[in-house]
Write a protein that holds these residues in place. Sequence first.
Motif: not given
Length: 98
Positions: A2, A6, A48
């Motif tokens: 990640t 995020n 994303w």
Amino acid sequence: LTSPTNLLFTFSFIIFTIGFTFRHTHLLSALLCLEGMMLSVFLLMATWSLNSNISSFILPLTVLTLSACEAGIGLALLIASARTHNTANLKSLNLLQC
């Protein structure tokens, strides 16, 4: 893995959820927390889709559109409750009374 952005958007979603859970006495504060939750979900989905190989922005734009509709309906409910009940406090509003 990640990325820090995020994690930031996930942390903001958690903060808005905690704010909605504990500070929902007034309708406007509840609507602002819901809008912040939806905005963090939109930003998380947009980053994303940028980080992955998917070049589709249909799902983040759909979430953004639904968030705008939710904000409009929420503000209409806020105005209607302020006009009919002379208050926007959620504790004073009873769903059984018209």
